[in-house]
Design a protein around this motif. Sequence first.
Motif, short mmCIF file in Angstrom:
data_model
loop_
_atom_site.label_atom_id
_atom_site.label_comp_id
_atom_site.label_asym_id
_atom_site.label_seq_id
_atom_site.Cartn_x
_atom_site.Cartn_y
_atom_site.Cartn_z
N GLU A 82 4.12 -2.25 5.76
CA GLU A 82 4.03 -1.33 6.90
C GLU A 82 3.06 -1.90 7.95
OE1 GLU A 82 5.77 1.65 6.99
OE2 GLU A 82 4.98 2.12 8.99
N ASN A 114 3.87 -2.97 11.81
CA ASN A 114 3.10 -2.51 12.97
C ASN A 114 2.62 -3.68 13.82
OD1 ASN A 114 3.41 0.20 12.67
ND2 ASN A 114 1.40 0.57 11.73
N HIS A 120 3.46 -3.61 17.59
CA HIS A 120 2.41 -3.11 18.51
C HIS A 120 1.31 -4.09 18.87
CE1 HIS A 120 4.23 0.72 17.51
NE2 HIS A 120 3.90 0.60 16.25
MG LIG Z 1 4.55 1.87 12.16
#
Ligand SMILES: [Mg+2]
Length: 366
Positions: free
Chosen positions: A274, A278, A282
Amino acid sequence: MNPPLRILMLEDDPAHAELTTQALLESDFDFFAIRVDSRKDFEGQLTEHPPDLILSDYTIPGFGGLVAMDIAQTMLPNVPFIFVTGTMGEEVAIETLKIGATDYVLKSRLARLGPSVRRALRESAARKDRYEAETRLRQSNEQLRALTAHLQSVREEERTRIARQVHDELGQALTGLKLDLSWLAGNLPKGSRTLQQKARALSACIDTTIQTVRRISTELRPGVLDNLGLVAAIEWQAQDFELRTGIRCSTTMMAAETIWDQDISTAFFRIFQETLTNIIHHAGASRVDVTLTLETDRLVLKVRDNGRGISEAAIASAKSIGLAGMRERAALLAGEVLFAGIPGQGTTVTVRIPHSAATIPSEGAA
Ligand SMILES: [Mg+2]
Ligand SMILES: Nc1ncnc2c1ncn2[C@@H]1O[C@H](COP(=O)(O)OP(=O)(O)OP(=O)(O)O)[C@@H](O)[C@H]1O
């Protein structure tokens, strides 16, 4: 209609008790009062007929009001306790309020008793409501947590089963096909070039499908996690990440390879995945450093990227469901996940989970 109010009066002078009763009647209370004047009777009443309200004198021969309050607070902490007394000085009164008395009323001003009792009962009802609401909330949180744990483990079991089936059954069927095809290709009449070409194309297609089946199975649940353990799985995932994204990903594994408890390995691995997702979405990072260390009682995974840095707002936001999922996974194993970002410098995700549940082979074991 509400049942009459049950009042326990601790008062050694019957005439004073009568005046108190009178004051309550004048305030239109529907009540039922019992007077006691000894510790034994007081405790007996608290045990056998718990009152809705306690009215107590401050000076009772052989048994002080403060002792009575202490006993009442221990036995029935939610029942309002009001001193009705002729002798209490203001300082003493304030002191008793500090240590838990609900109120005090002077016998010379019994007109205050009605309003004081009303307020005490109102407050105790509100406290009871709040306590019940908090209990319900806590129970529903516990249920949600249990449900999350259950769903996660069911999901993980299902992924493991499907991964295995896809890998074993589809994989075997395809390998069989490939063998048959190569036999067929070998037995085609000489000179049938179109058929030979077709067989080669088919064989290439089967190879690609075998690769796809492997990828799907690995994405569902990498076999390396179950076969070689967490350290190997993290290293493998980091390499795969680097290959797919071009973001340099280095790993420093300072925890010796040990097969930890499966729940712990799964939690670390899924949180790691995870975190990498990300970073892709991001961070805008160009490198990632991963370390796994073994502290005395905890296994610690740190994933640091050199991207834009997660904001405080994103860390605190209730909408950050991905972050909440990571925290929840760790919390289910009594662990924690911390997020820290420095603008323009990067993000560090730290996962700590106690490894007490882990099965660490004893020294000298193979
Ligand atoms: Mg996420
Ligand atoms: N490595 C990172 N660098 C910078 N910002 C990050 C990083 N990781 C997370 N964030 C920020 O935290 C927010 C919350 O992340 P979270 O994983 O909860 O949600 P999401 O990734 O936006 O959506 P989802 O995970 O549900 O697909 C992100 O939207 C992003 O703004």
